[in-house]
Design an enzyme around this catalytic site. Structure first.
Site, PDB file in Angstrom:
ATOM      1  N   ARG A 318       0.725  -1.248  -0.047  1.00  0.00           N
ATOM      2  CA  ARG A 318      -0.128  -0.055   0.030  1.00  0.00           C
ATOM      3  C   ARG A 318       0.878   1.235  -0.061  1.00  0.00           C
ATOM      4  O   ARG A 318       1.956   1.274   0.843  1.00  0.00           O
ATOM      5  CB  ARG A 318      -0.851   0.042   1.206  1.00  0.00           C
ATOM      6  N   GLU A 347      -4.606   7.299  -5.273  1.00  0.00           N
ATOM      7  CA  GLU A 347      -4.626   6.486  -6.533  1.00  0.00           C
ATOM      8  C   GLU A 347      -5.966   6.957  -7.304  1.00  0.00           C
ATOM      9  O   GLU A 347      -6.838   7.376  -6.732  1.00  0.00           O
ATOM     10  CB  GLU A 347      -4.668   5.036  -6.161  1.00  0.00           C
ATOM     11  N   HIS A 366      -1.471   0.057  -9.787  1.00  0.00           N
ATOM     12  CA  HIS A 366      -1.986  -0.850  -8.897  1.00  0.00           C
ATOM     13  C   HIS A 366      -2.406  -2.084  -9.758  1.00  0.00           C
ATOM     14  O   HIS A 366      -3.567  -2.648  -9.807  1.00  0.00           O
ATOM     15  CB  HIS A 366      -3.178  -0.348  -8.320  1.00  0.00           C
TER      16      HIS A 366
HETATM   17  N1  LIG Z   1      -0.769  -4.427  -5.229  1.00  0.00           N
HETATM   18  C1  LIG Z   1      -1.808  -5.203  -5.341  1.00  0.00           C
HETATM   19  O1  LIG Z   1      -2.609  -5.292  -6.362  1.00  0.00           O
HETATM   20  C2  LIG Z   1      -1.991  -6.186  -4.094  1.00  0.00           C
HETATM   21  C3  LIG Z   1      -1.636  -5.691  -2.710  1.00  0.00           C
HETATM   22  N2  LIG Z   1      -1.839  -6.398  -1.609  1.00  0.00           N
HETATM   23  C4  LIG Z   1      -1.289  -6.016  -0.323  1.00  0.00           C
HETATM   24  O2  LIG Z   1      -0.253  -6.820   0.047  1.00  0.00           O
HETATM   25  C5  LIG Z   1      -0.313  -6.698   1.329  1.00  0.00           C
HETATM   26  C6  LIG Z   1      -0.222  -8.049   2.006  1.00  0.00           C
HETATM   27  O3  LIG Z   1      -1.119  -9.184   1.390  1.00  0.00           O
HETATM   28  P1  LIG Z   1      -1.405 -10.701   2.016  1.00  0.00           P
HETATM   29  O4  LIG Z   1       0.185 -11.092   1.947  1.00  0.00           O
HETATM   30  O5  LIG Z   1      -2.124 -11.237   1.160  1.00  0.00           O
HETATM   31  O6  LIG Z   1      -1.954 -10.377   3.457  1.00  0.00           O
HETATM   32  P2  LIG Z   1      -1.419 -11.273   4.805  1.00  0.00           P
HETATM   33  O7  LIG Z   1      -2.215 -10.717   5.858  1.00  0.00           O
HETATM   34  O8  LIG Z   1      -1.122 -12.709   4.375  1.00  0.00           O
HETATM   35  O9  LIG Z   1       0.302 -10.660   5.083  1.00  0.00           O
HETATM   36  C7  LIG Z   1       0.305  -9.384   5.773  1.00  0.00           C
HETATM   37  C8  LIG Z   1       1.516  -9.791   6.647  1.00  0.00           C
HETATM   38  O10 LIG Z   1       1.862  -8.625   7.197  1.00  0.00           O
HETATM   39  C9  LIG Z   1       2.365  -8.799   8.617  1.00  0.00           C
HETATM   40  N3  LIG Z   1       2.594  -7.523   9.127  1.00  0.00           N
HETATM   41  C10 LIG Z   1       1.489  -6.785  10.128  1.00  0.00           C
HETATM   42  N4  LIG Z   1       1.890  -5.611  10.596  1.00  0.00           N
HETATM   43  C11 LIG Z   1       3.201  -5.633  10.101  1.00  0.00           C
HETATM   44  C12 LIG Z   1       4.347  -4.928  10.470  1.00  0.00           C
HETATM   45  N5  LIG Z   1       3.998  -3.707  11.206  1.00  0.00           N
HETATM   46  N6  LIG Z   1       5.600  -5.078  10.027  1.00  0.00           N
HETATM   47  C13 LIG Z   1       5.659  -6.452   9.280  1.00  0.00           C
HETATM   48  N7  LIG Z   1       4.804  -6.973   8.874  1.00  0.00           N
HETATM   49  C14 LIG Z   1       3.425  -6.849   9.488  1.00  0.00           C
HETATM   50  C15 LIG Z   1       1.093  -9.557   9.056  1.00  0.00           C
HETATM   51  O11 LIG Z   1       1.772 -10.167  10.526  1.00  0.00           O
HETATM   52  C16 LIG Z   1       0.876 -10.482   7.913  1.00  0.00           C
HETATM   53  O12 LIG Z   1       1.887 -11.685   8.100  1.00  0.00           O
HETATM   54  C17 LIG Z   1      -1.628  -6.151   1.826  1.00  0.00           C
HETATM   55  O13 LIG Z   1      -1.621  -4.787   2.107  1.00  0.00           O
HETATM   56  C18 LIG Z   1      -2.335  -6.103   0.617  1.00  0.00           C
HETATM   57  O14 LIG Z   1      -3.272  -5.115   0.214  1.00  0.00           O
HETATM   58  C19 LIG Z   1      -2.430  -7.768  -1.888  1.00  0.00           C
HETATM   59  C20 LIG Z   1      -2.704  -8.270  -3.087  1.00  0.00           C
HETATM   60  C21 LIG Z   1      -2.677  -7.407  -4.482  1.00  0.00           C
HETATM   61  O1  LIG Z   2      -6.032  -7.309  -2.953  1.00  0.00           O
HETATM   62  C1  LIG Z   2      -5.495  -6.024  -2.895  1.00  0.00           C
HETATM   63  O2  LIG Z   2      -5.235  -5.806  -1.447  1.00  0.00           O
HETATM   64  C2  LIG Z   2      -5.367  -5.458  -3.686  1.00  0.00           C
HETATM   65  O3  LIG Z   2      -4.468  -4.209  -3.642  1.00  0.00           O
HETATM   66  C3  LIG Z   2      -5.742  -5.545  -5.074  1.00  0.00           C
HETATM   67  O4  LIG Z   2      -6.364  -4.423  -5.507  1.00  0.00           O
HETATM   68  P1  LIG Z   2      -7.584  -4.410  -6.595  1.00  0.00           P
HETATM   69  O5  LIG Z   2      -8.525  -5.206  -6.436  1.00  0.00           O
HETATM   70  O6  LIG Z   2      -6.712  -4.973  -7.921  1.00  0.00           O
HETATM   71  O7  LIG Z   2      -7.914  -2.745  -6.555  1.00  0.00           O
END
Ligand SMILES: NC(=O)C1=CN([C@@H]2O[C@H](COP(=O)(O)OP(=O)(O)OC[C@H]3O[C@@H](n4cnc5c(N)ncnc54)[C@H](O)[C@@H]3O)[C@@H](O)[C@H]2O)C=CC1
Ligand SMILES: O=C(O)C(=O)COP(=O)(O)O
Length: 630
Positions: A318, A347, A366
């Protein structure tokens, strides 16, 4: 022991005949999410079979109802342009969702896809919607929940990050929020790796220059990844997949995550280290933590100053976890050699964003979750979660409510009814109900604490207690919040009893302390209002009031009388009710000892009129009585 002072009922119940056809057809106020329903019977939840009434109780749209009720109730239509079929829920999809997910949604409801709504347009539309499905581009603010006026039951986030949904407001308004946490993990991890490699080898800049007719081989000499240290910040689903892939590229991977288990990291060959150690030793830093108040701008002037000069940063998490002004400074000074960004604080970012325009930054709009495969998967995952929630199933991906496995839900269903009825009954025994502060719930069960999930029961007790004394709608989502807001302390105790472990709960006791009771006999020897109930033949029964054992089915209404134990009392009261055409469904008498005090618990289908109640009060042997609505 919780209710050891209870005496056994002296009459088996029922002693008066019950008439199933005259059972109340009122909607049970057991709404988990809201009190509307759509005339659909959920596919896989048949929560209890009521042997007395021969009706099936099911959970529909969060409301426990009989099957007959689900056929009768209609969905309120508030906006014809949105609601095509008045029996169906309206589902607003505010961002592009895969066709497979839309098909799942269309089977249940009327689906409206309206992309690029302004905040005002969303607020206008939302008051006629039962569900809203968003991705990262829609801000679901408090204003949206206010504008929904209680109709919105579920917000589905078609993806992982729920930082664009005001969860506190959702909870306060009793709206469930579900997400689709698994289907885009690989896509996001692959995008992270794509950005890592593209940044290291200047792919974007070199591509732009060749398209501009240039051939700049020495300008775009890159850096190698093999042997370099990558710090994965946030070792969750995406972070761990990035780590796995980076290991395949020959990188040395370390990770920081305060909540990740070390053995999970070890299994991937990754060492978990402190924040400072991670950022000060890494050549590449890849961000994969959620945006929370703790992670907001965690990469700032201070933390950039601790990094190795020439570090390279990838952000597919993010934008808000980075202080973007600080990053521009760090890029200008060369502390950060390059950044590869998929996400931004705002965004889309402004056209003249210094960060996006920086020559050492590559950026994508994104796109982390944007693969065909991930979008189909996410669409199905969220559609099923939303449909389940609208059908009253508790979602496994609920973000602001306890997750209860379907089998647990099914097992607890009759106890859920009992819990709410006991709460409703207990509060009516208090004189001046709003002064309640402290409630204790005692579960008597043969099961150990790990085998008994009481969150659902506690929520329904809270609902039963609060709803009769306020106009707040309480459900599983907001029960704890509302209780806290009203200053109610609800404590729970489990008493292990020697009964069948097949039954999740043998009995539930509710104690309310430091209050006066309208019915003094409901106060136990230890000074609290105390009632006990249990599930018998699938239906809730009251089994103890104060120190008196009774046995009466908790349906319709209830009259409790304390009298001098003597012959003829049942006939006397039965006649008074009969004269007013009030049908007695159950009756039970409990006493402390022979010919002393007794309690008569009388279940009635109709509400007795004032005259009947006065006549009951006028019976000389009756010392006190109370009429309770269930
Ligand atoms: N750019 C995109 O399109 C996408 C972005 N994301 C983002 O990626 C991030 C991670 O997604 P997931 O791995 O599925 O979530 P997840 O919940 O599986 O992993 C997040 C991890 O961050 C850790 N965490 C929490 N606070 C923390 C801190 N202060 N320092 C270090 N680690 C910390 C948690 O313990 C957890 O293990 C989310 O913010 C999600 O929104 C996810 C999918 C697509
Ligand atoms: O799953 C997430 O956290 C994402 O950031 C993906 O975002 P989107 O659904 O592609 O707008």
């Amino acid at each position: 022991m919780a209710s050891s002072s209870c005496t056994k009922p002296i009459f088996p119940s029922p002693t008066f005949s019950s008439s199933p056809s005259s059972q109340s057809s009122k909607t049970s106020h057991l709404s988990f999410l809201n009190s509307n329903t759509f005339g659909t019977i959920p596919k896989n939840i048949k929560l209890s079979h009521n042997s007395t009434t021969s009706r099936n109780s099911i959970l529909v749209n969060g409301v426990l109802k009989t099957a007959d009720q689900t056929k009768q109730t209609t969905h309120p239509v508030t906006n014809d342009s949105v609601v095509g079929n008045s029996q169906k829920p309206t589902i607003l999809v505010s961002e592009k969702l895969g066709e497979a997910g839309l098909q799942v949604l269309r089977k249940l409801g009327h689906v409206e896809c309206a992309y690029d709504l302004s905040a005002e347009e969303l607020c206008k539309k939302i008051s006629s919607c039962d569900a809203l499905i968003v991705r990262s581009g829609t801000k679901v603010t408090r204003k949206v929940f206010e504008a929904a006026k209680g109709k919105l039951k579920v917000v589905g986030r078609a993806g992982v990050g729920i930082d664009n949904v005001d969860l506190q407001a959702a909870t306060e308004f009793g709206c469930l929020v579900v997400n689709a946490p698994t289907a885009n993990t690989i896509a996001a991890a692959e995008h992270g790796i794509a950005l890592l490699a593209a940044m290291a080898r200047n792919v974007s800049q070199a591509d732009a220059s060749i398209k501009a007719g240039k051939w700049l081989r020495s300008k775009y000499v890159g850096v190698s990844m093999v042997g370099k240290t990558l710090a994965v910040m946030g070792f969750g689903k995406v972070g761990s997949e990035v780590a796995r892939r980076a290991k395949g590229l020959g990188m040395n991977v370390i990770a920081h995550d305060p909540y990740a288990p070390a053995d999970r990291a070890r299994a991937v060959g990754v060492e978990l280290v402190s924040f400072d150690q991670a950022i000060s030793t890494a050549d590449f830093i890849s961000l994969h933590m959620p945006l929370t108040p703790t992670t907001n701008k965690v990469f700032n002037d201070n933390t950039f100053a601790k990094m190795k000069k020439g570090v390279r940063i990838i952000n597919v998490a993010r934008g808000g976890v980075i202080d973007e002004d600080a990053l521009v400074k760090a890029l200008d000074s060369g502390v950060v050699a390059q950044a590869a960004l998929d996400v931004f604080t705002e965004e889309p970012p402004s056209k003249d964003s210094k960060l996006v325009q920086h020559e050492n930054v590559i950026a994508t709009p994104h796109l982390g979750a944007s693969t065909k495969e991930a979008q189909e998967g996410v669409a199905i995952e969220i559609a099923e979660a939303v449909v389940g929630a609208l059908n009253g199933e508790l979602s496994a991906t609920a973000v602001n409510a306890p997750m209860v496995a379907p089998e647990v839900l099914s097992e607890l269903a009759p106890y859920v009814v009992l819990a709410e009825k006991l709460g409703r009954l207990a509060v009516q025994l208090v004189s001046g109900g709003s002064g309640i502060q402290s409630i204790k719930v005692v579960y008597r069960s043969a099961r150990g604490p790990d085998d008994l999930d009481t969150r659902l029961l506690r929520a329904m007790i809270t609902k039963g207690i609060i709803e009769p004394i306020s106009n707040t709608i309480v459900n599983l989502v907001n029960a704890d919040y509302i209780a806290k807001q009203k200053g109610l302390r609800i404590s729970e105790e489990r008493v292990v009893v020697d009964s069948s472990p097949e039954l999740p709960v043998e009995s539930i006791q509710i104690q309310i302390s430091n209050v006066e009771s309208k019915f003094a006999s409901a106060v136990s020897e230890s000074g609290q209002i105390s009632i006990d109930g249990k599930v018998k033949y699938g239906t809730p029964h009251l089994i103890c009031v104060g120190s008196f054992g009774v046995d009466v089915s908790l349906e319709g209404n209830l009259i409790l009388c304390r009298q001098i134990d003597q012959p003829g009392m049942i006939g006397l009261v039965g006649n008074i009710l009969g004269e007013q055409n009030v049908n007695v469904s159950f009756m039970s008498v409990g006493r402390t000892s022979r010919r002393k005090k007794a309690i008569m618990a009388i279940g009635v289908d109709e509400e007795p009129n004032k005259e009947a109640l006065e006549n009951i009060g006028g019976v000389p042997a009756i010392e006190e009585f109370v009429f309770l609505k269930l």
